[in-house]
Design an enzyme around this catalytic site. Structure first.
Site, PDB file in Angstrom:
ATOM      1  N   HIS A  59       0.794  -0.957   0.120  1.00 37.79           N
ATOM      2  CA  HIS A  59       0.057  -0.391   0.569  1.00 37.79           C
ATOM      3  C   HIS A  59       1.178   0.937  -0.578  1.00 37.79           C
ATOM      4  CE1 HIS A  59      -3.670   2.857   0.765  1.00 37.79           C
ATOM      5  NE2 HIS A  59      -2.625   2.454   1.888  1.00 37.79           N
ATOM      6  N   SER A 109      -8.158   4.452  -2.708  1.00 40.83           N
ATOM      7  CA  SER A 109      -9.596   3.699  -1.649  1.00 40.83           C
ATOM      8  C   SER A 109      -8.724   3.222  -0.806  1.00 40.83           C
ATOM      9  CB  SER A 109      -8.299   3.025  -2.520  1.00 40.83           C
ATOM     10  OG  SER A 109      -7.291   1.539  -2.291  1.00 40.83           O
ATOM     11  N   HIS A 110     -10.303   2.792  -0.143  1.00 39.19           N
ATOM     12  CA  HIS A 110     -10.256   2.302   1.533  1.00 39.19           C
ATOM     13  C   HIS A 110     -11.511   0.705   1.545  1.00 39.19           C
ATOM     14  CE1 HIS A 110      -9.659   3.828   5.360  1.00 39.19           C
ATOM     15  NE2 HIS A 110      -8.847   3.985   5.340  1.00 39.19           N
ATOM     16  N   GLU A 328      -2.987   5.016  12.911  1.00 41.64           N
ATOM     17  CA  GLU A 328      -3.297   5.233  11.752  1.00 41.64           C
ATOM     18  C   GLU A 328      -4.476   5.690  12.355  1.00 41.64           C
ATOM     19  OE1 GLU A 328      -4.486   2.702   8.343  1.00 41.64           O
ATOM     20  OE2 GLU A 328      -2.189   2.053   8.265  1.00 41.64           O
ATOM     21  N   ASN A 558      -3.450   6.030  -6.493  1.00 42.36           N
ATOM     22  CA  ASN A 558      -3.228   4.874  -5.948  1.00 42.36           C
ATOM     23  C   ASN A 558      -3.530   3.924  -6.651  1.00 42.36           C
ATOM     24  OD1 ASN A 558      -5.300   2.988  -3.678  1.00 42.36           O
ATOM     25  ND2 ASN A 558      -3.566   3.535  -2.760  1.00 42.36           N
TER      26      ASN A 558
END
Length: 767
Positions: A59, A109-110, A328, A558
């Site tokens: 990531h 993105s998530h 995070e 991303n």
């Protein structure tokens, strides 16, 4: 593990080389751990291991895609660079709009967090992308959300859809940001791995531009915003804190918890700091948290950085140093401040009620040194953490099933037999199409988002692109659209990526905006699968080639990998966002027939071919095979130029691209948009293009659009298209009185009946 290990120092690491560390549990490969040993000349400390594990994750490091992503830079022409103020490598790309204005946008993105905990996963996806925009010195002005869920009737879709939509709406609405568009697709291939992509756009004056670097020896390092907690620990590597301490009573949540009201304050606070030139560099804290912020700021700067980790303000005092580095937690920023600005900075923090802690300063050591209670627990070259991580040129090959997949044409299949031909059957097919999950009205979703807050939204869903005014004085603004078709990309990854760009580019052009820049979110399966890696490599190659031909640079984006359920990967889904510029948003073109357009001529621009493979109609019949529609980028560029010029010169009053669902979907959406009917005859199209009526209605041939042309502008419009040798066909007129979509010689479909089918699908499934 012992308390001694939790405060593992560099001195202790050097003295205890044989201590076993949980590198595999943290997602590192053996060769990567061995590389860390070589870089450091010793074993890493627990804190260093935490940093490397998250920063070398797929990531954060793009280790499987760097060798391919370089094409975006290699294929940049001088013309493509002329408006690019900041490109790939920063938090977001920045494009010059002229008159001292610039725009920054990015899509990310998530996905996994939004499956695990849909509401918070989606909400913090919005929060994270907005902070990327803030960190460039810009005011966020809008967001968008391309979404992909599993089957609409699957029991788990209730949980995921309700959670994701509420998360996006609650966070974005609380920030006061309009949500101006996106997509919502349902397909069983996304059942265990929904795609929740988030885009944010911001505007700034050139002088307000900020970059993420820590320079200037003696400049202070400050962390401000929310306190650091245990939420989101290891999110970038999908791991939690038991990797550090198995004695902890429970696993910490891997999904971050957001507070949009804290973020709103943070936005305004940051903008005041920029306005008063109180920060030299700034970085948001997203994936990898403090590990990312410190290493990237130091790596991008001219020296090094020294930080005392015990000065971090915590919500949870039990966090270990490694957990603090990996956390995070949301709504946090890290900045570089000159000593002479410290007092003024603190005054602004007090004014906005934002907590902060001074962590350290910029040094000339070219090292990132982090201490815990005065003892050194991290001593690394920041470039080895942030930028010089592993790079893999992974093997890839065309899938063994691809030949059979391509040979399985819809027309030749059982699903493609006995297609509708009578007027009544075609009428029923249009109703079925418009009630389908992917084509139906999405207002059940979009009405949960505020699309007009701020007063600068000129167009929003369901129009082809969202449009935001940037400058109230001149009316300057931007248009944005996001698009992808996973079925096309599954059939042909190279062409599929190009078709995603073509549709996004076309949607922006239909509103009248001039396409300027691209951001992408490349959603794929595991790069360790050579067949998936082939899809990814082909997708990047296709997109970079198409950007070069259309003249629009990729300014950021991303890559989201490992999107799989078990061993089954999602369809390759390269979501492409295109940004375009308006001189004046008052000239934007809506996507539907308005009451004022009554009697205007309806033209179909472009050529229709027998292209049904991968189409929405084929999907409704349970078929996926063959080849996607032909890509013709020269035709796309020409169509875009024509649409932009026609909009600017007042030659068209409505425009809608043709994509999923073909002409049937476009005409239906145009009459549904404002409830104004149309009478259509397709005889000219059938004769000119050599297709039957079914194909004319449902083919998904590209580089096409439908426009409404005032009678007074018909001669000028036809002269313009003839001069450019672009095919157009006059297919009907806007007919307000008919209150129907009337395809002459075939069927008449009252708007009320069409609307009932179109609007009922999502409420039926989701309440």
């Amino acid at each position: 593990m012992s308390e001694q290990f939790n405060i593992d120092t560099v001195e202790n690491a050097a003295a205890t080389p044989d201590v076993e560390l949980p590198w595999a549990e943290l997602g590192l490969k053996q060769n990567e751990y061995e590389e860390i040993l070589t870089i450091l000349g010793r074993r890493p400390t627990a804190a260093e291991l935490a940093m490397y594990s998250v920063m070398w994750s797929e990531h954060c490091s793009y280790k499987s895609t760097k060798v391919h992503l370089r094409q975006f830079g290699q294929k940049l022409t001088e013309e493509m660079k002329k408006d690019m103020l900041v490109g790939i490598g920063e938090n977001a790309g920045v494009t010059d709009l002229g008159d001292g204005w610039a725009v920054t946008f990015k899509i990310e993105s998530h996905n996994s967090p939004s499956f695990v905990e849909p509401h918070q996963g989606a909400a913090t996806g919005i929060g994270g992308i907005v902070r990327d925009i803030i960190s460039m010195g810009a005011r966020p002005v809008a967001v968008m959300d391309p979404l992909r869920f599993g089957a609409i009737d699957h029991p788990d879709s209730q949980r995921v859809v309700h959670g994701v939509v509420s998360g996006i709406g609650s966070y974005g609405n609380s920030l006061g940001l309009p949500n101006i568009g996106g997509e919502t697709i349902f397909d069983p291939v996304y059942q265990g791995n929904p795609l929740v992509n988030a885009l944010a756009v911001g505007v700034l004056r050139h002088e307000d531009l900020r970059l993420a670097n820590a320079s200037g020896v003696g400049n202070r390092i400050v962390l401000f915003g929310a306190r650091t907690g245990g939420d989101g620990i290891g999110g970038a590597s999908v791991l939690a804190s038991e990797s550090f301490d198995d004695t902890k009573p429970s696993k910490r949540p891997a999904v971050q918890v957001g507070d949009p009201f804290a973020e709103k304050v943070l936005i305004e606070c940051c903008l005041e700091l920029f306005k008063n030139s109180l920060v030299e560099g700034i970085q948001d804290l997203g994936a990898a948290g403090i590990s990312c912020a410190t290493s990237e700021l130091a790596s991008n700067g001219e020296g090094g950085m020294q930080v005392e980790l015990t000065d971090v303000l915590l919500r949870d005092p039990t966090l270990t140093p490694g957990e603090i580095l990996m956390s995070e937690s949301q709504e946090r920023m890290m900045a570089v401040v000159r000593p002479d600005n410290v007092e003024a900075f603190e005054a602004f923090m007090a004014h906005w009620g934002v907590e902060y802690s001074w962590l350290g300063e910029v040094t000339d050591t070219n090292r990132l040194i982090i201490t815990w209670k005065g003892e050194v627990i991290v001593d690394v070259d920041p470039k080895t953490v942030a930028h010089d991580g592993p790079v893999y040129d992974r093997p890839y090959h065309r899938p063994s099933y691809q030949d059979a997949l391509v040979a399985d044409r819809f027309r030749d299949s059982a699903a493609g037999a006995d297609l509708p031909s009578s007027g009544e059957d075609l009428r029923a097919a249009v109703l079925e199409l418009m009630a389908a999950p992917n084509m139906c009205d999405k207002s059940w979703i979009t009405r949960q988002y505020d699309r007009y807050v701020g007063g600068n939204t000129a167009l929003a869903a369901p129009d082809d692109a969202g449009v935001i005014r940037v400058d109230e004085e001149t009316g300057m603004g931007v248009g944005l659209a996001t698009d992808a078709n996973g079925r096309y990309a599954y059939l042909d990854p190279y062409a599929g990526a190009q078709l995603a760009l073509a549709e996004s580019y076309r949607n922006v052009a239909t509103t009248g905006a001039v396409p300027m820049a691209v951001s992408d979110c490349l959603n794929y399966g595991s790069p360790e699968d050579p067949e998936v890696m082939w899809q990814l490599a082909e997708g990047i190659r296709g997109l970079s080639d198409a950007c070069m031909e259309l003249g629009v640079p990729v300014t950021g984006g991303n890559v989201s990998l490992y999107n799989s359920t078990g061993s089954t990967a999602i369809h390759p889904t390269p979501v492409v966002a295109t940004l375009g510029r308006f001189d004046d948003v008052s000239r934007r073109t809506p996507s539907g027939f308005t009451a004022d357009a009554d009697g205007q001529a309806v033209y179909l621009m472009g050529v229709t071919r027998d292209e049904l493979d991968g189409s929405e109609f084929a999907h409704l019949r349970g078929h996926l095979g063959g080849v996607p529609p032909k890509v013709d980028l020269a035709a796309e560029k020409l169509l875009g130029d024509l649409l932009i010029n026609a909009s600017r010169d007042g030659m068209i009053d409505a425009a809608h691209d043709l994509s999923e669902g073909g002409l049937a979907a476009t005409l239906s959406e145009m009459v549904l948009r404002f409830g104004v009917g149309a009478r259509v005859s397709l005889d000219e199209v059938l004769e000119r293009d050599g297709v039957d009526l079914f194909t004319a209605l449902f083919s998904e041939s590209q580089a096409r659009a439908v426009v409404a042309v005032p009678r007074t502008e018909e001669v000028r419009f036809k002269d313009m298209t003839s001069a450019r040798n672009f095919p157009v066909a006059r297919i009907g007129v806007v007919d307000r009185a008919s209150e129907a979509l009337d395809v002459q010689g075939a069927f008449s479909l009252p708007i009320a009946e069409l609307r009932e089918a179109w609007e009922s699908t999502l409420p039926t499934h989701f309440g």
